[in-house]
Design a protein around this motif. Structure first.
Motif, PDB file in Angstrom:
ATOM      1  N   SER A 158      65.125  20.875 -33.754  1.00 11.18           N
ATOM      2  CA  SER A 158      65.642  20.226 -32.551  1.00 11.18           C
ATOM      3  C   SER A 158      65.371  18.730 -32.592  1.00 11.18           C
ATOM      4  O   SER A 158      64.314  18.292 -33.048  1.00 11.18           O
ATOM      5  N   ALA A 159      66.313  17.944 -32.095  1.00  8.38           N
ATOM      6  CA  ALA A 159      66.164  16.489 -32.074  1.00  8.38           C
ATOM      7  C   ALA A 159      65.498  15.976 -30.808  1.00  8.38           C
ATOM      8  O   ALA A 159      65.230  14.781 -30.684  1.00  8.38           O
ATOM      9  N   TRP A 160      65.214  16.867 -29.844  1.00  8.19           N
ATOM     10  CA  TRP A 160      64.544  16.434 -28.627  1.00  8.19           C
ATOM     11  C   TRP A 160      63.122  15.978 -28.944  1.00  8.19           C
ATOM     12  O   TRP A 160      62.531  16.401 -29.939  1.00  8.19           O
ATOM     13  N   GLN A 161      62.583  15.132 -28.067  1.00  7.54           N
ATOM     14  CA  GLN A 161      61.232  14.603 -28.245  1.00  7.54           C
ATOM     15  C   GLN A 161      60.345  14.997 -27.069  1.00  7.54           C
ATOM     16  O   GLN A 161      60.816  15.067 -25.932  1.00  7.54           O
ATOM     17  N   VAL A 162      59.073  15.240 -27.358  1.00  3.19           N
ATOM     18  CA  VAL A 162      58.117  15.507 -26.289  1.00  3.19           C
ATOM     19  C   VAL A 162      58.100  14.322 -25.327  1.00  3.19           C
ATOM     20  O   VAL A 162      58.094  13.160 -25.739  1.00  3.19           O
ATOM     21  N   GLY A 163      58.119  14.610 -24.034  1.00  5.01           N
ATOM     22  CA  GLY A 163      58.102  13.571 -23.013  1.00  5.01           C
ATOM     23  C   GLY A 163      59.456  13.233 -22.428  1.00  5.01           C
ATOM     24  O   GLY A 163      59.532  12.540 -21.400  1.00  5.01           O
ATOM     25  N   GLU A 164      60.540  13.717 -23.041  1.00  2.00           N
ATOM     26  CA  GLU A 164      61.868  13.406 -22.510  1.00  2.00           C
ATOM     27  C   GLU A 164      62.129  14.186 -21.222  1.00  2.00           C
ATOM     28  O   GLU A 164      61.751  15.350 -21.083  1.00  2.00           O
ATOM     29  N   ARG A 165      62.798  13.525 -20.277  1.00  2.00           N
ATOM     30  CA  ARG A 165      63.152  14.136 -18.994  1.00  2.00           C
ATOM     31  C   ARG A 165      64.496  14.825 -19.132  1.00  2.00           C
ATOM     32  O   ARG A 165      65.495  14.183 -19.491  1.00  2.00           O
ATOM     33  N   VAL A 166      64.529  16.117 -18.858  1.00  2.00           N
ATOM     34  CA  VAL A 166      65.726  16.907 -19.122  1.00  2.00           C
ATOM     35  C   VAL A 166      66.004  17.889 -17.985  1.00  2.00           C
ATOM     36  O   VAL A 166      65.147  18.153 -17.141  1.00  2.00           O
ATOM     37  N   CYS A 167      67.206  18.448 -18.010  1.00  2.00           N
ATOM     38  CA  CYS A 167      67.541  19.587 -17.169  1.00  2.00           C
ATOM     39  C   CYS A 167      68.167  20.647 -18.054  1.00  2.00           C
ATOM     40  O   CYS A 167      68.682  20.338 -19.141  1.00  2.00           O
ATOM     41  N   ALA A 168      68.140  21.894 -17.603  1.00  2.00           N
ATOM     42  CA  ALA A 168      68.549  22.983 -18.478  1.00  2.00           C
ATOM     43  C   ALA A 168      69.330  24.043 -17.723  1.00  2.00           C
ATOM     44  O   ALA A 168      69.060  24.324 -16.545  1.00  2.00           O
ATOM     45  N   ALA A 211      61.105  21.127 -11.129  1.00  2.00           N
ATOM     46  CA  ALA A 211      61.868  21.674 -10.006  1.00  2.00           C
ATOM     47  C   ALA A 211      62.925  22.632 -10.534  1.00  2.00           C
ATOM     48  O   ALA A 211      63.366  22.519 -11.682  1.00  2.00           O
ATOM     49  N   ALA A 212      63.322  23.572  -9.683  1.00  2.00           N
ATOM     50  CA  ALA A 212      64.354  24.554 -10.043  1.00  2.00           C
ATOM     51  C   ALA A 212      65.344  24.678  -8.900  1.00  2.00           C
ATOM     52  O   ALA A 212      64.953  24.726  -7.727  1.00  2.00           O
ATOM     53  N   LEU A 266      69.289   9.930 -11.391  1.00  2.00           N
ATOM     54  CA  LEU A 266      68.846  11.108 -10.646  1.00  2.00           C
ATOM     55  C   LEU A 266      67.348  11.338 -10.826  1.00  2.00           C
ATOM     56  O   LEU A 266      66.788  11.092 -11.893  1.00  2.00           O
ATOM     57  N   THR A 267      66.701  11.800  -9.768  1.00  2.00           N
ATOM     58  CA  THR A 267      65.321  12.242  -9.864  1.00  2.00           C
ATOM     59  C   THR A 267      65.293  13.621 -10.521  1.00  2.00           C
ATOM     60  O   THR A 267      66.328  14.286 -10.663  1.00  2.00           O
ATOM     61  N   LEU A 268      64.101  14.091 -10.879  1.00  2.00           N
ATOM     62  CA  LEU A 268      63.996  15.425 -11.452  1.00  2.00           C
ATOM     63  C   LEU A 268      64.407  16.495 -10.441  1.00  2.00           C
ATOM     64  O   LEU A 268      65.022  17.501 -10.803  1.00  2.00           O
ATOM     65  N   ALA A 269      64.071  16.291  -9.171  1.00  2.00           N
ATOM     66  CA  ALA A 269      64.486  17.255  -8.145  1.00  2.00           C
ATOM     67  C   ALA A 269      66.000  17.306  -8.031  1.00  2.00           C
ATOM     68  O   ALA A 269      66.598  18.386  -7.935  1.00  2.00           O
ATOM     69  N   GLU A 270      66.644  16.152  -8.061  1.00  2.00           N
ATOM     70  CA  GLU A 270      68.110  16.121  -8.002  1.00  2.00           C
ATOM     71  C   GLU A 270      68.712  16.744  -9.253  1.00  2.00           C
ATOM     72  O   GLU A 270      69.696  17.494  -9.176  1.00  2.00           O
ATOM     73  N   ALA A 271      68.128  16.464 -10.400  1.00  2.00           N
ATOM     74  CA  ALA A 271      68.653  17.000 -11.653  1.00  2.00           C
ATOM     75  C   ALA A 271      68.567  18.512 -11.712  1.00  2.00           C
ATOM     76  O   ALA A 271      69.394  19.170 -12.350  1.00  2.00           O
ATOM     77  N   ALA A 272      67.573  19.084 -11.031  1.00  2.00           N
ATOM     78  CA  ALA A 272      67.432  20.543 -11.006  1.00  2.00           C
ATOM     79  C   ALA A 272      68.569  21.212 -10.256  1.00  2.00           C
ATOM     80  O   ALA A 272      68.799  22.411 -10.407  1.00  2.00           O
ATOM     81  N   GLU A 323      68.513  27.373 -13.367  1.00  2.00           N
ATOM     82  CA  GLU A 323      68.582  25.952 -13.720  1.00  2.00           C
ATOM     83  C   GLU A 323      67.266  25.297 -13.338  1.00  2.00           C
ATOM     84  O   GLU A 323      66.598  25.704 -12.384  1.00  2.00           O
ATOM     85  N   CYS A 324      66.890  24.287 -14.110  1.00  2.00           N
ATOM     86  CA  CYS A 324      65.638  23.580 -13.806  1.00  2.00           C
ATOM     87  C   CYS A 324      65.708  22.185 -14.390  1.00  2.00           C
ATOM     88  O   CYS A 324      66.601  21.851 -15.170  1.00  2.00           O
ATOM     89  N   ALA A 325      64.728  21.382 -14.012  1.00  2.00           N
ATOM     90  CA  ALA A 325      64.544  20.058 -14.605  1.00  2.00           C
ATOM     91  C   ALA A 325      63.057  19.826 -14.798  1.00  2.00           C
ATOM     92  O   ALA A 325      62.236  20.373 -14.058  1.00  2.00           O
ATOM     93  N   GLY A 326      62.727  19.028 -15.798  1.00  2.00           N
ATOM     94  CA  GLY A 326      61.316  18.753 -16.064  1.00  2.00           C
ATOM     95  C   GLY A 326      61.154  17.870 -17.279  1.00  2.00           C
ATOM     96  O   GLY A 326      62.055  17.086 -17.629  1.00  2.00           O
ATOM     97  N   VAL A 327      60.031  18.024 -17.943  1.00  2.00           N
ATOM     98  CA  VAL A 327      59.670  17.175 -19.069  1.00  2.00           C
ATOM     99  C   VAL A 327      59.390  18.055 -20.286  1.00  2.00           C
ATOM    100  O   VAL A 327      58.660  19.052 -20.187  1.00  2.00           O
ATOM    101  N   ILE A 328      59.961  17.710 -21.416  1.00  2.00           N
ATOM    102  CA  ILE A 328      59.731  18.484 -22.637  1.00  2.00           C
ATOM    103  C   ILE A 328      58.278  18.347 -23.072  1.00  2.00           C
ATOM    104  O   ILE A 328      57.760  17.235 -23.214  1.00  2.00           O
ATOM    105  N   SER A 329      57.635  19.506 -23.285  1.00  2.00           N
ATOM    106  CA  SER A 329      56.223  19.501 -23.697  1.00  2.00           C
ATOM    107  C   SER A 329      56.020  20.036 -25.109  1.00  2.00           C
ATOM    108  O   SER A 329      54.936  19.887 -25.672  1.00  2.00           O
ATOM    109  N   GLU A 330      57.035  20.655 -25.699  1.00  2.00           N
ATOM    110  CA  GLU A 330      56.942  21.166 -27.068  1.00  2.00           C
ATOM    111  C   GLU A 330      58.349  21.296 -27.636  1.00  2.00           C
ATOM    112  O   GLU A 330      59.271  21.667 -26.915  1.00  2.00           O
ATOM    113  N   VAL A 331      58.481  20.990 -28.927  1.00  2.00           N
ATOM    114  CA  VAL A 331      59.784  21.036 -29.580  1.00  2.00           C
ATOM    115  C   VAL A 331      59.685  21.923 -30.814  1.00  2.00           C
ATOM    116  O   VAL A 331      58.836  21.696 -31.694  1.00  2.00           O
TER     117      VAL A 331
END
Length: 320
Positions: free
Chosen positions: A72-82, A32-33, A107-113, A60-68
């Motif tokens: 970076s210390a982030w992991q694939v699959g983490e739920r984030v906003c940017a 979501a954005a 927060l849901t991903l939609a709310e985080a966006a 701004e957006c929210a979603g799931v990390i698919s590549e690192v």
């Protein structure tokens, strides 16, 4: 990937190549954005992205990390906003890993966006640039919008009474429910803001239309933070008031700030603001979501200037 761009005052989904994910970056599969007034301006051709930034809409957006990317210390699959300079309204976005935060607890991903741009803007301008201190009084113009909604909640959380100017009685009631002490409907009696002043800090997305009044409303050593020009760009000012009150007029744009500045800002948000979501002291104030196919309707709703809070465009409704 599919991405949303502004074309002659409307929005259109187009095919774009997926950007590479380099050192220090992460790729986010976007759920979501959030929509912001900057997107409206860009759609109209009035606010081009900064040099080097994506011309795809979305700050701004929210979603799931698919590549690192490396480093970076982030992991694939983490739920984030940017927080972004552009590119959020697409199936994927690649962003500096330092501009990413975990989805706030609860927060849901939609709310985080709906969170990064407005809370970053409110925190930067009130607490970092204006140096707001506990007990100081704040005036928020356009208080029912996304930035205003975030600013009201931050003021309440950090011990600052705030008042608002808004476009309707409904919006005033919304702001008071969030924590504003009161305010005025601009079409009725804007000058009656004097009854609540003087104010130590004014957060102003309006500009010229309120310039003279702002100077009258500011307290000694007051700070006027200008973040938009909805009310025009040119206005006469009584320079004597600026001098005798020792007023600081601060012009502020977040989108064009450099990568390190945004990284420092996001780190500060993660430390001081994000924990307040888990405590229930801050909320996303998401008022409505729109499916990707209804992007035009989402932009039209934002342009109506009737909403309270935030609108979000759902890019991938299968993500959770």
């Amino acid at each position: 990937m599919k991405a949303l761009q502004g074309v002659e005052g409307r929005v259109e989904w187009v095919e774009r190549a997926s950007p590479p994910c380099d050192v220090g970056q992460v790729r986010i599969q976007v759920a979501a954005a959030g929509l912001n007034r900057a997107d409206l301006l860009q759609r109209a051709g009035l606010y081009p992205p900064p040099p080097g930034a994506s011309d795809i809409l979305g700050l701004e957006c929210a979603g799931v990390i698919s590549e690192v990317g490396a480093g970076s210390a982030w992991q694939v699959g983490e739920r984030v906003c940017a927080l972004l300079a552009g590119g959020g309204m697409a199936q994927e976005v690649v962003v500096d890993a330092r501009h990413v935060l975990a989805v706030p607890a609860g927060l849901t991903l939609a709310e985080a966006a709906a969170v990064p741009e407005v809370y970053a803007t409110a925190w930067l301008n009130l607490f970092q640039l204006a140096g707001l201190k506990p007990g100081e009084k704040v005036l928020l113009h356009a208080g029912a919008g996304g930035v205003g909604s975030a600013a009201i909640q931050l003021c309440k959380a950090f011990g600052n009474a705030c008042w608002v100017s808004v476009g309707s009685a409904e919006r005033l009631a919304y702001c008071e429910a969030l924590g504003a002490k009161g305010g005025v409907v601009r079409a009725d009696a804007l000058d009656s803001l004097r009854d609540f002043g003087p104010f130590d800090v004014i957060l102003d997305p309006v500009g010229a239309g309120y310039a003279a009044l702002n100077l009258q409303l500011l307290a000694q050593d007051g700070r006027w933070v200008l973040i938009g020009l909805m009310g025009g760009r040119e206005a006469p000012l009584d320079m004597a008031q600026i001098l005798t009150k020792r007023v600081r007029l601060i012009g502020s744009l977040l989108r064009s700030r450099d990568e390190q500045f945004k990284a420092d800002l996001l780190r500060d948000l993660g430390q001081h603001v994000w924990p307040l979501f888990a405590e229930g002291r801050l909320t996303a104030q998401l008022v409505q979501t729109f499916a990707a196919k209804d992007a035009d309707a989402a932009f039209d709703q934002l342009a109506s200037n009737t909403i309270c809070g935030k609108l979000v465009l759902l890019i991938d409704e299968n993500l959770s």
